[in-house]
Design a protein around this motif. Structure first.
Motif, PDB file in Angstrom:
ATOM      1  N   ALA A 262       0.829  -1.210   0.000  1.00 52.13           N
ATOM      2  CA  ALA A 262       0.000   0.000   0.000  1.00 52.13           C
ATOM      3  C   ALA A 262       0.865   1.264   0.000  1.00 52.13           C
ATOM      4  CB  ALA A 262      -0.933   0.010   1.210  1.00 52.13           C
ATOM      5  N   GLU A 263       1.967   1.228   0.753  1.00 49.43           N
ATOM      6  CA  GLU A 263       2.850   2.403   0.810  1.00 49.43           C
ATOM      7  C   GLU A 263       3.550   2.604  -0.536  1.00 49.43           C
ATOM      8  OE1 GLU A 263       2.855   4.446   3.345  1.00 49.43           O
ATOM      9  OE2 GLU A 263       2.042   3.228   4.966  1.00 49.43           O
ATOM     10  N   MET A 264       3.920   1.495  -1.174  1.00 51.89           N
ATOM     11  CA  MET A 264       4.597   1.618  -2.470  1.00 51.89           C
ATOM     12  C   MET A 264       3.612   2.070  -3.548  1.00 51.89           C
ATOM     13  SD  MET A 264       7.340  -1.451  -2.156  1.00 51.89           S
ATOM     14  CE  MET A 264       8.410  -0.993  -3.472  1.00 51.89           C
TER      15      MET A 264
ATOM     16  N   LYS B 164       8.440  14.812  -3.274  1.00 53.25           N
ATOM     17  CA  LYS B 164       8.870  14.605  -1.886  1.00 53.25           C
ATOM     18  C   LYS B 164       7.918  13.643  -1.173  1.00 53.25           C
ATOM     19  CE  LYS B 164      12.180  17.962  -1.433  1.00 53.25           C
ATOM     20  NZ  LYS B 164      12.086  19.401  -1.492  1.00 53.25           N
ATOM     21  N   GLN B 165       6.639  13.785  -1.478  1.00 51.30           N
ATOM     22  CA  GLN B 165       5.627  12.906  -0.883  1.00 51.30           C
ATOM     23  C   GLN B 165       5.869  11.460  -1.320  1.00 51.30           C
ATOM     24  OE1 GLN B 165       3.548  14.073   1.327  1.00 51.30           O
ATOM     25  NE2 GLN B 165       2.150  12.354   1.583  1.00 51.30           N
ATOM     26  N   ALA B 166       6.185  11.292  -2.604  1.00 48.92           N
ATOM     27  CA  ALA B 166       6.462   9.950  -3.140  1.00 48.92           C
ATOM     28  C   ALA B 166       7.659   9.340  -2.408  1.00 48.92           C
ATOM     29  CB  ALA B 166       6.729  10.026  -4.640  1.00 48.92           C
TER      30      ALA B 166
ATOM     31  N   GLU C  21       9.922   5.676   2.050  1.00 47.56           N
ATOM     32  CA  GLU C  21      10.552   5.551   3.377  1.00 47.56           C
ATOM     33  C   GLU C  21       9.632   4.801   4.341  1.00 47.56           C
ATOM     34  OE1 GLU C  21      11.657   9.567   4.429  1.00 47.56           O
ATOM     35  OE2 GLU C  21      12.998   9.679   2.703  1.00 47.56           O
ATOM     36  N   HIS C  22       8.311   5.039   4.214  1.00 46.40           N
ATOM     37  CA  HIS C  22       7.363   4.304   5.064  1.00 46.40           C
ATOM     38  C   HIS C  22       7.453   2.804   4.775  1.00 46.40           C
ATOM     39  CE1 HIS C  22       4.566   8.088   5.425  1.00 46.40           C
ATOM     40  NE2 HIS C  22       5.722   8.244   6.044  1.00 46.40           N
ATOM     41  N   ALA C  23       7.519   2.467   3.490  1.00 44.69           N
ATOM     42  CA  ALA C  23       7.619   1.047   3.102  1.00 44.69           C
ATOM     43  C   ALA C  23       8.886   0.436   3.689  1.00 44.69           C
ATOM     44  CB  ALA C  23       7.603   0.916   1.578  1.00 44.69           C
TER      45      ALA C  23
ATOM     46  N   HIS D  57      -7.107   9.798  -0.060  1.00 49.99           N
ATOM     47  CA  HIS D  57      -6.197   8.649  -0.005  1.00 49.99           C
ATOM     48  C   HIS D  57      -5.533   8.532   1.368  1.00 49.99           C
ATOM     49  CE1 HIS D  57      -3.603   5.473  -1.249  1.00 49.99           C
ATOM     50  NE2 HIS D  57      -2.535   6.167  -0.927  1.00 49.99           N
ATOM     51  N   GLU D  58      -5.111   9.667   1.930  1.00 51.54           N
ATOM     52  CA  GLU D  58      -4.471   9.619   3.242  1.00 51.54           C
ATOM     53  C   GLU D  58      -5.443   9.159   4.339  1.00 51.54           C
ATOM     54  OE1 GLU D  58      -1.410   9.521   3.959  1.00 51.54           O
ATOM     55  OE2 GLU D  58      -0.702  10.032   1.968  1.00 51.54           O
ATOM     56  N   CYS D  59      -6.725   9.543   4.211  1.00 46.78           N
ATOM     57  CA  CYS D  59      -7.732   9.061   5.176  1.00 46.78           C
ATOM     58  C   CYS D  59      -7.849   7.540   5.047  1.00 46.78           C
ATOM     59  CB  CYS D  59      -9.093   9.712   4.923  1.00 46.78           C
ATOM     60  SG  CYS D  59      -9.123  11.466   5.342  1.00 46.78           S
ATOM     61  N   HIS D  60      -7.775   7.047   3.822  1.00 46.26           N
ATOM     62  CA  HIS D  60      -7.832   5.601   3.587  1.00 46.26           C
ATOM     63  C   HIS D  60      -6.614   4.909   4.219  1.00 46.26           C
ATOM     64  CE1 HIS D  60      -8.072   1.749   1.612  1.00 46.26           C
ATOM     65  NE2 HIS D  60      -6.922   1.962   1.001  1.00 46.26           N
ATOM     66  N   VAL D  61      -5.433   5.494   4.039  1.00 45.51           N
ATOM     67  CA  VAL D  61      -4.217   4.910   4.618  1.00 45.51           C
ATOM     68  C   VAL D  61      -4.321   4.901   6.149  1.00 45.51           C
ATOM     69  CG1 VAL D  61      -1.697   5.109   4.849  1.00 45.51           C
ATOM     70  CG2 VAL D  61      -2.777   5.516   2.638  1.00 45.51           C
ATOM     71  N   SER D  62      -4.897   5.953   6.718  1.00 40.32           N
ATOM     72  CA  SER D  62      -5.081   5.999   8.180  1.00 40.32           C
ATOM     73  C   SER D  62      -5.920   4.809   8.645  1.00 40.32           C
ATOM     74  CB  SER D  62      -5.788   7.289   8.601  1.00 40.32           C
ATOM     75  OG  SER D  62      -5.003   8.392   8.256  1.00 40.32           O
TER      76      SER D  62
ATOM     77  N   GLU E  60       1.980   9.856  12.308  1.00 41.73           N
ATOM     78  CA  GLU E  60       2.342  10.317  10.965  1.00 41.73           C
ATOM     79  C   GLU E  60       1.068  10.564  10.139  1.00 41.73           C
ATOM     80  OE1 GLU E  60       5.065  11.235   9.629  1.00 41.73           O
ATOM     81  OE2 GLU E  60       4.849  11.009   7.457  1.00 41.73           O
ATOM     82  N   GLN E  61       0.076   9.682  10.299  1.00 37.39           N
ATOM     83  CA  GLN E  61      -1.159   9.837   9.519  1.00 37.39           C
ATOM     84  C   GLN E  61      -1.939  11.085   9.929  1.00 37.39           C
ATOM     85  OE1 GLN E  61      -0.115   7.657   6.890  1.00 37.39           O
ATOM     86  NE2 GLN E  61      -2.195   8.391   6.600  1.00 37.39           N
ATOM     87  N   VAL E  62      -1.870  11.428  11.210  1.00 38.83           N
ATOM     88  CA  VAL E  62      -2.534  12.665  11.644  1.00 38.83           C
ATOM     89  C   VAL E  62      -1.924  13.838  10.879  1.00 38.83           C
ATOM     90  CG1 VAL E  62      -2.925  14.235  13.602  1.00 38.83           C
ATOM     91  CG2 VAL E  62      -3.084  11.762  13.942  1.00 38.83           C
ATOM     92  N   GLU E  63      -0.588  13.822  10.789  1.00 37.27           N
ATOM     93  CA  GLU E  63       0.126  14.884  10.065  1.00 37.27           C
ATOM     94  C   GLU E  63      -0.205  14.875   8.576  1.00 37.27           C
ATOM     95  OE1 GLU E  63       4.468  15.578  10.048  1.00 37.27           O
ATOM     96  OE2 GLU E  63       4.252  15.297  12.221  1.00 37.27           O
ATOM     97  N   GLU E  64      -0.213  13.676   7.987  1.00 37.31           N
ATOM     98  CA  GLU E  64      -0.475  13.543   6.552  1.00 37.31           C
ATOM     99  C   GLU E  64      -1.851  14.109   6.198  1.00 37.31           C
ATOM    100  OE1 GLU E  64       2.049  12.640   4.578  1.00 37.31           O
ATOM    101  OE2 GLU E  64       2.177  10.456   4.506  1.00 37.31           O
ATOM    102  N   GLU E  65      -2.849  13.756   7.014  1.00 34.57           N
ATOM    103  CA  GLU E  65      -4.208  14.252   6.753  1.00 34.57           C
ATOM    104  C   GLU E  65      -4.269  15.767   6.923  1.00 34.57           C
ATOM    105  OE1 GLU E  65      -7.448  12.343   8.826  1.00 34.57           O
ATOM    106  OE2 GLU E  65      -6.570  10.366   8.517  1.00 34.57           O
TER     107      GLU E  65
HETATM  108 FE1  FEO Z   1       2.501   6.435   4.135  1.00 37.67          FE
HETATM  109 FE2  FEO Z   1       0.971   8.987   3.274  1.00 37.67          FE
HETATM  110  O1  FEO Z   1       0.955   7.356   4.167  1.00 37.67           O
END
Ligand code: FEO
Length: 160
Positions: free
Chosen positions: A17-19, A46-48, A53-55, A94-99, A127-132
């Motif tokens: 999912a991260e990739m 940068k987001q990519a 890095e998450h993966a 998408h970020e809400c979905h990842v959360s 991290e997801q709180v920040e991403e959203e």
């Molecule tokens: Fe790795 Fe943007 O969630």
């Protein structure tokens, strides 16, 4: 104590999912490059990178805890959007979905009584709180500046 197979498999799914997310943001970067919006493209690149890095973070942890880390095939990502604003709406959704995915992973770590993994996953929860919040913040700028503010937004996102 090694991580359970169930958790190891769930980690591999999250790696995938991260990739996929990384490819999605790279695709969005290309969309913006084609439009000449270099600031937005820079933000997406940068987001990519962050998603990769998450993966890696998940793979490193799984490997350290005796999991069977695997890299699987990544599905194709979208490459067309209606407008720059629609792209950022997609980012937020998408970020809400990842959360939700991370929350489910945490639920599994709790069910498997794996406290070390719960501790590790707390980083992702935060991290997801920040991403959203970041994605929502950009959408708020679109709402305030309107379409004519696109070049201001592009300039700001170029500073990331
Ligand atoms: Fe790795 Fe943007 O969630």
């Amino acid at each position: 104590m090694e991580m359970t197979k169930k958790l190891s498999d769930a980690f591999n799914k999250q790696v995938q999912a991260e990739m996929w997310s990384s490819n999605l943001y790279l695709s969005m970067a290309i969309y913006f490059m084609d439009m000449g919006l270099e600031g937005c493209a820079n933000w997406m690149k940068k987001q990519a990178q962050e998603e990769l890095e998450h993966a890696h973070r998940l793979i490193d942890y799984s490997s350290k805890r005796g999991g069977k880390a695997r890299v699987s095939q990544i599905d194709e990502v979208p490459f067309e959007w209606e407008s720059p604003q629609a792209v950022f709406e997609h980012v937020y959704k998408h970020e809400c979905h990842v959360s939700e995915l991370i929350d489910k992973l945490m639920d599994l770590a709790i069910a498997e009584n794996d406290k070390a993994t719960q501790e590790m996953l707390r980083w992702f929860v935060n991290e997801q709180v920040e991403e959203e919040e970041t994605a929502k913040g950009i959408l708020d700028k679109f709402a305030v500046y309107g379409v004519h503010g696109l070049y201001c937004i592009d300039h700001e996102l170029g500073k990331r």
